[in-house]
Write a protein that holds these residues in place. Structure first.
Motif, short mmCIF file in Angstrom:
data_model
loop_
_atom_site.label_atom_id
_atom_site.label_comp_id
_atom_site.label_asym_id
_atom_site.label_seq_id
_atom_site.Cartn_x
_atom_site.Cartn_y
_atom_site.Cartn_z
N GLN A 70 58.91 56.75 43.49
CA GLN A 70 59.10 56.38 44.26
C GLN A 70 60.62 56.26 44.03
O GLN A 70 60.77 55.66 42.37
CB GLN A 70 58.77 54.72 44.41
N THR A 71 61.35 56.28 44.75
CA THR A 71 62.97 55.72 44.42
C THR A 71 63.94 54.63 45.02
O THR A 71 63.56 55.58 46.49
CB THR A 71 63.54 57.11 44.19
N ARG A 72 64.32 54.16 44.75
CA ARG A 72 65.11 52.53 45.41
C ARG A 72 66.74 54.11 46.50
O ARG A 72 67.63 54.82 45.16
CB ARG A 72 65.62 52.15 45.04
N LEU A 73 66.69 53.38 47.51
CA LEU A 73 68.10 54.10 48.07
C LEU A 73 68.59 53.36 48.01
O LEU A 73 69.94 52.86 49.29
CB LEU A 73 67.23 55.13 49.38
N ASN A 74 69.61 53.28 47.60
CA ASN A 74 70.74 51.98 46.64
C ASN A 74 72.45 52.71 47.48
O ASN A 74 73.00 51.97 47.69
CB ASN A 74 70.72 51.20 45.37
N THR A 75 72.10 53.44 47.16
CA THR A 75 73.78 54.16 47.17
C THR A 75 74.20 55.30 48.02
O THR A 75 72.88 55.85 48.43
CB THR A 75 74.16 55.01 45.79
N GLY A 76 75.02 55.34 48.59
CA GLY A 76 75.17 56.96 49.18
C GLY A 76 74.99 56.96 50.51
O GLY A 76 75.37 56.92 51.87
N TRP A 77 75.81 54.98 51.42
CA TRP A 77 75.39 54.43 52.54
C TRP A 77 76.54 54.26 52.97
O TRP A 77 77.75 53.88 52.69
CB TRP A 77 74.63 53.41 52.73
#
Length: 828
Positions: A32-39
């Motif tokens: 599982q990876t948190r999708l925090n950046t690149g938005w």
């Protein structure tokens, strides 16, 4: 000198930090990876999903709309919720990013796991809608496996997106009467991806949920744990699934093992039961947790998950107190809203940890999560810190909607119980809040509300027979849940605070099980009073202590402190002090929870001293403690502490040689006070000696500078605190002019202070004028934070107010205005 918030020994602080870190780990699935950046984000709607993914022409002004880079968590309303001049935004907003998807499992599933998003959400892979959800607070997943595979076959995958997967998400917090919570609620209905979003890879055979139920007998001699798992619909019914389970005690020693097989079926499938002799019990003092390690499948394609559980026994005694593990536990509680300065609902995990540590350090052992399911991070921390929980669904105010509305409420009840079932901290599932509050619908039918509340109560018990149900403030339905909390606001919305015990006793007699949640009062941080109880003279005793329609208004209606009081921290400390001393003399009381821990934003209070803020917290919206924090600490904690009232009170006032009250909040046995180096004697703490449990002195101050110091003793331990202030004996008349002064310049921020003076230049120390800060030139005000020092429009506290800003020397000018007074200007 400002002392530490929680003067404790190094090892205790280190242990608390370790516990917080352990407790915040997610019981997550495989990878599982948190999708925090690149938005990127755009506020408002798009004409269609193609606008989010169409090829952009670099540098072209025709590429619209304009997208803003953001990180997650992110909330639409990070600032506008407390902008004094606008209604906060309610509508759609879009997010987009590109994913690198590489699922390591043969035939595995790729999921997006939302920990919460507000309030209606649609999810797209390229132009394909792959999922949607209604509800801003429960967790949910979207399986994007097929959509990703289909897009990877397209020319756009290789050429336009260079091997990445375009993900677009539409969130919408528009007003909708057929959705809970009601927009009449005393909190903002936030929008956005304001909790973490995770990219998760699962093997072909996996479980979507573990249900681990750990209990003991009342004596705690024998523990029992039953384990069930739920398979996703993608796993065919009847599939044989090898399962291995290990039960580890709090030190990591295996105390139970199971190896076998189960067959997938709809709903939950029983796996195994364990019996544990003399289990190590979970409690606020020792929140011991066992680990349940589960493996489904075999080899490299196996699915693994660990759930943390706690063995404990809970009982709300009918017509009596609450018992944990067979012993009375007085629930010393508070409340939490998901809200913070500068980010609104988008609190990061470090912010949440800090907030929960502050609660624990204040002595909290109970929390009501108002008024919705909250982040798994919060629940994990409650487990590891030893804070028992009342968690509720967001059926809050407005009445009762139709089938869509009711289906959402039941769905959110189901999700809340299933998703937080394993947490030993949870003792109550809340059915709703203030459901006697009408106005969303033309019909307000009490019998229909009772019938629906009965349905919710039955549903909660079907999902989890081991915990209690509760509601707050709906007297015509108080017989339905297991536990009831009436509205008792002695000394704020109604009555005087000395009525608290008598009113509570009467309410206690009317229900089977009583728990008092929501009490307290507003305070404007930094505002203090030499005569805080003046408003009580206008209010007769014995007239009840409930909150009625319109009581939150600052205009009209009957006399009440919420309207006629000074909103000082001084008054709030007296109110809190009285409640806490009384609670020590109520052996039948299960507990009480102060409302709330932290100031939070609300659309229904535009006229408060900090506009659009509910200011009842004992810390400000940015975690700055108010004086009342230390009142709680003095009653609820054991590590020696001492706090002189008035750390944020730079100028006191009165007559020359007048004896002035000094209060010390301390949990120590005795304390000695020194004023300007002279001892005024040693006093012994006695909780029923109001105020400050007997640690109060009347002493003279010198005109001008003064220093007050206290030395407190607990056995051989000694703690100190001191404050400095100026004592003013000059009298003042009405405010006639404003000044603006730079008072600090540190860490890239300049602090400026506005002050109010009369025509003779005497500071007006009780002035509560409205002040409005503005800036011209280079720089930026740090406003819209919802704090007393972070609002461009704010009421003065004792004739002053501060704000911080970024400035460029020689190019920044700050101004402050107040109605009827000349504007003050300061060039920096």
């Amino acid at each position: 000198m400002r002392k530490p918030l929680f003067p404790c020994q190094f090892l205790q602080c280190l242990l608390l930090l370790v516990v917080c870190c352990l407790g915040s780990r997610p019981a997550s699935a495989q990878q599982q990876t948190r999708l925090n950046t690149g938005w990127e984000y755009v506020r408002g709607d798009l004409g269609g999903i193609w606008e989010a993914v169409r090829p952009a022409v670099a540098g072209s002004p025709e590429t619209v709309p304009l997208w803003t880079p953001v990180t997650l968590p992110h909330c639409f309303n990070a600032l506008d919720a407390v902008d004094p001049d606008v209604n906060y935004y309610q509508g759609p907003g879009w997010y987009r990013t590109q994913l690198a998807v590489q699922n390591p499992y043969a035939g595995g599933r790729t999921l997006l796991h939302f920990e919460g998003a507000g309030q209606k959400t649609e999810v797209y892979i390229h132009t394909t809608k792959v999922g949607s959800h209604v509800g801003g607070y429960d967790e949910w997943t979207v399986d994007i496996t097929e959509a990703v595979a289909d897009f990877q076959k397209t020319e756009a995958y290789q050429k336009q997106f260079k091997g990445k997967i375009p993900l677009s998400i539409r969130c919408d917090n528009s007003r909708d009467l057929e959705m809970i919570p009601s927009d009449l609620s005393d909190f903002n209905i936030y929008g956005g991806l304001y909790r973490y979003l995770n990219l998760t890879y699962e093997p072909a055979l996996y479980a979507e949920r573990l249900m681990a139920h750990a209990v003991t007998d009342a004596a705690g001699k024998t523990g029992a744990l039953s384990l069930k798992i739920a398979f996703p619909a993608i796993v065919p019914a009847g599939t044989a699934a090898p399962v291995t389970v290990r039960l580890l005690d709090p030190r990591g020693k295996a105390v139970g093992q199971y190896r076998g097989s189960v067959r997938a079926a709809a709903g939950e499938v029983a796996v195994t039961d364990f019996t544990v002799k003399k289990p190590q019990l979970w409690s606020p003092e020792a929140p011991r947790q066992y680990a349940v390690e589960v493996t489904v499948g075999e080899g490299k394609q196996a699915w693994h998950q660990t759930a943390l559980v706690g063995f404990r026994h809970i009982e709300f005694v009918e017509k009596g107190p609450f018992k944990l593990n067979g012993q009375r536990l007085l629930l010393r509680g508070t409340h939490r809203h998901e809200d913070h300065a500068g980010v609104a609902a988008a609190m990061t995990e470090p912010m949440i940890r800090q907030e929960m540590r502050l609660m624990k350090q204040m002595g909290v052992n109970f929390i009501r999560l108002g008024h919705y399911q909250q982040s798994r991070i919060v629940l994990n921390l409650c487990d590891s810190l030893g804070i028992v929980v009342w968690e509720e669904i967001p059926w809050c105010r407005g009445g009762l909607g139709g089938p869509v509305y009711q289906a959402q409420a039941k769905r959110m009840m189901t999700h809340m119980v299933q998703q937080h079932y394993n947490h030993p901290a949870v003792i109550i599932w809340g059915l709703g809040n203030e459901n006697d509050w009408p106005n969303d619908f033309p019909e307000f039918d009490k019998q229909k509300i009772r019938a629906f509340m009965t349905d919710l109560n039955d549903l909660a018990h079907q999902l989890d027979a081991s915990r209690y149900t509760a509601i707050r403030r709906c007297d015509f339905a108080k017989d339905i849940p297991d536990v009831y909390s009436p509205s008792i606001w002695a000394g704020w919305y109604r009555g005087i605070y000395t009525d608290y015990k008598a009113v509570t006793e009467e309410e206690f007699k009317q229900v089977k099980r009583f728990l008092h949640v929501e009490w307290g009062g507003d305070s404007h941080a930094g505002r203090h009073s030499e005569n805080p109880d003046n408003a009580l003279a206008k209010i007769a005793a014995g007239q009840g202590a409930d909150e009625r329609s319109g009581d939150a208004s600052l205009f009209g209606g009957s006399a009440r402190v919420s309207k006629d009081g000074d909103w000082s921290e001084t008054y709030l400390c007296n109110l809190v002090d009285w409640h806490l001393k009384e609670q020590e003399t109520m052996p039948w009381l299960s507990g009480a929870a102060y409302w709330p821990f932290k100031d939070f934003s609300t659309p229904v209070r535009p006229d408060n001293p900090v506009p659009y803020m509910n200011q009842k917290g004992v810390v400000e919206r940015d975690f700055t403690p108010k004086e009342a924090y230390y009142v709680f600490q003095s009653y609820w904690t054991t590590v020696p502490m001492a706090h002189i009232y008035g750390h944020s009170w730079p100028v006191r006032w009165g007559e020359e040689s007048e004896l002035k009250l000094v209060k010390v909040y301390s949990n120590c046995e005795r304390a000695e006070l020194f004023v300007n180096g002279k001892s005024y004697g040693l006093k012994t703490r006695a909780s029923q000696d109001f105020p400050a449990a007997g640690l109060h002195w009347r002493v003279p101050f010198a005109t001008g500078a003064n220093q007050v110091r206290v030395v407190a003793y607990q056995g051989k331990q000694r703690v100190e605190d001191q404050i400095s202030f100026r004592y003013q004996t000059e009298k003042w008349t009405a405010p006639a002019r404003l000044t603006l002064t730079k008072t600090a310049d540190a860490n890239g921020l300049v602090t400026v202070e506005a002050q109010l003076f009369d025509a003779q230049g005497v500071p007006c120390l009780d002035a509560a004028n409205w002040l409005r800060f503005s800036l011209a030139g280079e720089g930026r005000l740090h406003d819209d934070l919802g704090t007393s020092s972070g609002s461009s429009k704010v009421q003065a506290y004792n004739g002053r107010a501060i704000i911080r800003l970024e400035a460029t020397p020689g190019q920044t000018t700050v101004a402050v205005q107040s109605p009827g007074l000349p504007t003050a200007v300061l060039a920096l």
